[in-house]
Design an enzyme around this catalytic site. Structure first.
Site, PDB file in Angstrom:
ATOM      1  N   HIS A 137     125.127  14.294  37.225  1.00 53.41           N
ATOM      2  CA  HIS A 137     125.363  13.075  38.001  1.00 53.41           C
ATOM      3  C   HIS A 137     125.309  13.376  39.502  1.00 53.41           C
ATOM      4  O   HIS A 137     125.047  12.481  40.316  1.00 53.41           O
ATOM      5  CB  HIS A 137     126.720  12.472  37.629  1.00 53.41           C
ATOM      6  CG  HIS A 137     126.819  11.007  37.902  1.00 53.41           C
ATOM      7  ND1 HIS A 137     126.941  10.487  39.176  1.00 53.41           N
ATOM      8  CD2 HIS A 137     126.812   9.941  37.065  1.00 53.41           C
ATOM      9  CE1 HIS A 137     127.018   9.173  39.107  1.00 53.41           C
ATOM     10  NE2 HIS A 137     126.930   8.812  37.843  1.00 53.41           N
ATOM     11  N   LYS A 163     123.413   0.317  33.625  1.00 54.19           N
ATOM     12  CA  LYS A 163     124.855   0.083  33.710  1.00 54.19           C
ATOM     13  C   LYS A 163     125.158  -1.337  34.150  1.00 54.19           C
ATOM     14  O   LYS A 163     126.097  -1.963  33.645  1.00 54.19           O
ATOM     15  CB  LYS A 163     125.468   1.081  34.703  1.00 54.19           C
ATOM     16  CG  LYS A 163     126.971   0.933  34.888  1.00 54.19           C
ATOM     17  CD  LYS A 163     127.496   1.972  35.859  1.00 54.19           C
ATOM     18  CE  LYS A 163     129.007   1.824  36.067  1.00 54.19           C
ATOM     19  NZ  LYS A 163     129.527   2.825  37.001  1.00 54.19           N
ATOM     20  N   HIS A 212     122.571   0.492  42.490  1.00 54.71           N
ATOM     21  CA  HIS A 212     123.921   0.003  42.703  1.00 54.71           C
ATOM     22  C   HIS A 212     123.904  -1.510  42.779  1.00 54.71           C
ATOM     23  O   HIS A 212     122.929  -2.107  43.236  1.00 54.71           O
ATOM     24  CB  HIS A 212     124.506   0.578  44.002  1.00 54.71           C
ATOM     25  CG  HIS A 212     124.898   2.014  43.891  1.00 54.71           C
ATOM     26  ND1 HIS A 212     125.084   2.833  44.976  1.00 54.71           N
ATOM     27  CD2 HIS A 212     125.126   2.793  42.797  1.00 54.71           C
ATOM     28  CE1 HIS A 212     125.414   4.040  44.564  1.00 54.71           C
ATOM     29  NE2 HIS A 212     125.445   4.039  43.253  1.00 54.71           N
ATOM     30  N   ARG A 262     122.570  12.349  42.180  1.00 52.64           N
ATOM     31  CA  ARG A 262     122.567  11.033  42.824  1.00 52.64           C
ATOM     32  C   ARG A 262     123.197  11.093  44.220  1.00 52.64           C
ATOM     33  O   ARG A 262     122.635  10.607  45.197  1.00 52.64           O
ATOM     34  CB  ARG A 262     123.306  10.013  41.941  1.00 52.64           C
ATOM     35  CG  ARG A 262     122.539   9.701  40.664  1.00 52.64           C
ATOM     36  CD  ARG A 262     123.354   8.902  39.664  1.00 52.64           C
ATOM     37  NE  ARG A 262     123.762   7.589  40.159  1.00 52.64           N
ATOM     38  CZ  ARG A 262     122.956   6.523  40.261  1.00 52.64           C
ATOM     39  NH1 ARG A 262     121.673   6.620  39.927  1.00 52.64           N
ATOM     40  NH2 ARG A 262     123.420   5.372  40.679  1.00 52.64           N
ATOM     41  N   TYR A 269     116.695 -10.364  47.249  1.00 46.74           N
ATOM     42  CA  TYR A 269     115.810  -9.810  48.278  1.00 46.74           C
ATOM     43  C   TYR A 269     115.556  -8.331  48.010  1.00 46.74           C
ATOM     44  O   TYR A 269     114.426  -7.853  48.075  1.00 46.74           O
ATOM     45  CB  TYR A 269     116.441  -9.986  49.662  1.00 46.74           C
ATOM     46  CG  TYR A 269     115.668  -9.288  50.770  1.00 46.74           C
ATOM     47  CD1 TYR A 269     114.549  -9.880  51.351  1.00 46.74           C
ATOM     48  CD2 TYR A 269     116.038  -8.013  51.207  1.00 46.74           C
ATOM     49  CE1 TYR A 269     113.826  -9.228  52.342  1.00 46.74           C
ATOM     50  CE2 TYR A 269     115.333  -7.357  52.198  1.00 46.74           C
ATOM     51  CZ  TYR A 269     114.228  -7.980  52.771  1.00 46.74           C
ATOM     52  OH  TYR A 269     113.522  -7.330  53.744  1.00 46.74           O
ATOM     53  N   ARG A 307     120.950   7.757  36.644  1.00 49.63           N
ATOM     54  CA  ARG A 307     122.161   8.167  35.944  1.00 49.63           C
ATOM     55  C   ARG A 307     121.772   9.062  34.762  1.00 49.63           C
ATOM     56  O   ARG A 307     120.705   8.872  34.168  1.00 49.63           O
ATOM     57  CB  ARG A 307     122.941   6.941  35.456  1.00 49.63           C
ATOM     58  CG  ARG A 307     123.473   6.077  36.597  1.00 49.63           C
ATOM     59  CD  ARG A 307     124.245   4.869  36.076  1.00 49.63           C
ATOM     60  NE  ARG A 307     124.758   4.059  37.187  1.00 49.63           N
ATOM     61  CZ  ARG A 307     124.076   3.065  37.768  1.00 49.63           C
ATOM     62  NH1 ARG A 307     122.860   2.754  37.325  1.00 49.63           N
ATOM     63  NH2 ARG A 307     124.598   2.396  38.776  1.00 49.63           N
TER      64      ARG A 307
END
Length: 397
Positions: A326, A263, A352, A329, A362, A236
């Protein structure tokens, strides 16, 4: 007298004082008043105090008060915990005081998120609600504050302010200083923002053009390095511009971003390709003695401005509808999926959130080796796109 004369033994023992109260004598000689009672079918203990600081008479009075709470349908242990909590709370029940208290309690928020919330409250809420007693604030008052911001066509900011104020009110409810959240009735009363999509380039040929344009950037070296580094790591923009040298382990080829900067409030590891390391090595003689990798032009004590990368893209001829900082991404996400990398590795690299806690654990534990390979393959792919369209160069591989 029995309490005063109680001697320590090899094992703890109890001296009953009636109606569930007893003195617990420990092997080290310490003596504690405890009360045994049943709540919701389970046996529980209430810690009353230490003897002789708390006398038998005082312990008996505390027991009687606890039994009165039981008769009234309250768990005395829970009541004690609530009393401890409320004793730490501010006696000032104005909206501003409770909002500040709420912010201080949110240690899980990223620093940037906390700063943005504080700024929005100070700018848009405190001038009208700050001095009001929180229990006197009506839904109509909150709506009037939000309407002022909505009238400026700042729709996303309006919704964000409503969420922040709602969190403050719900914190007041949770700490016993308010009965209900007045923002709960505002659903549907405000304009909703359209989903924002950051402009991005995903056509491979055009990505190659972008990479060549970035290499040809003639502005300041720090800005040029930020432009070259951004597509290689696709973090980001805020994470990029606030990157600090101490977060990088160039020997291990990775960037360790602390949770406070993320974030989602979770620490993140960014594997570095050899190309990304090369950018950092080029920049280190210039900014390596300071805190930030990409410092501000005005002061090395501050990070790069949030508009620097976007302004550089505009200078290269890419408008707001073409490409943004941005947008690196979504560019990486789209092309990496087309290259055949797994969604789990890509999503984890994008940091995310994963709603399934088992899968999230995991992802954090198992995808780093795959992500290391993916990030190097991505950097190599960008290099290949960069040289395509230049006939005097031969594309290798």
């Amino acid at each position: 007298m029995a309490a005063r004369n109680a001697k320590a033994k090899d094992k703890p023992y109890k001296l009953a004082a009636g109606a569930g109260l007893y003195l617990h004598v420990m092997p080290n000689g310490a003596r504690y008043w405890r009360m045994k009672y049943r709540w919701d079918g389970k046996e529980k203990l209430l810690a009353i105090g230490v003897y002789p600081e708390v006398s038998l008479k005082e312990a008996g009075e505390a027991r009687d008060q606890a039994r009165a709470k039981l008769r009234a349908g309250h768990d005395p242990s829970e009541h004690k915990q609530l009393s401890k909590l409320t004793s730490k709370l501010s006696v000032d029940t104005r909206f501003q005081a409770i909002a500040v208290e709420w912010l201080e309690s949110r240690g899980d928020l990223a620093q940037s998120t906390r700063e943005k919330a504080a700024w929005m409250l100070e700018t848009y809420a405190f001038p009208w609600l700050g001095k009001r007693q929180i229990h006197e604030i009506s839904t109509a008052e909150v709506l009037a504050v939000l309407r002022r911001l909505e009238a400026q066509e700042k729709i996303e900011s309006t919704q964000r302010l409503r969420q922040i104020c709602g969190q403050v009110f719900r914190y007041a409810v949770a700490t016993g200083r308010l009965d209900r959240d007045p923002t709960s009735a505002l659903r549907g009363a405000l304009k909703t923002a359209k989903n924002r999509h950051y402009a991005s380039i995903t056509d491979p040929a055009k990505v190659g053009e972008l990479m060549r344009a970035i290499d040809g950037y003639t502005g300041q070296l720090v800005t040029q390095c930020a432009l070259r580094f951004a597509p290689l790591v696709f973090t980001r923009p805020g994470e990029l511009r606030k990157a600090e040298w101490e977060e990088f382990d160039l020997a291990a080829k990775q960037w360790n971003i602390p949770a406070t900067k993320m974030k989602m409030g979770v620490a993140h590891v960014v594997p570095l390709s050899k190309q990304a390391v090369a950018v950092l090595e080029e920049l280190r003689p210039v900014t390596g003695n300071g805190r930030y990798v990409f410092p501000s032009v005005r002061s090395s004590r501050d990070p790069m401005s949030e508009n620097t990368v976007n302004a550089a893209l505009r200078r290269l001829g890419y408008g707001t509808d073409d490409m943004t900082g941005h947008g690196f991404r979504s560019m990486a996400s789209t092309l990496l999926h087309e290259m055949g990398w797994t969604s789990d590795a890509i999503e984890r690299q994008l940091a995310h959130s994963e709603r399934n806690p088992i899968k999230a654990a995991y992802n954090r534990a198992e995808h780093l080796p795959e992500r290391r390979k993916m990030m190097q393959a991505w950097a190599d792919y960008l290099d290949k796109l960069k040289v395509k369209g230049q006939p005097h160069l031969k594309l290798v591989g």
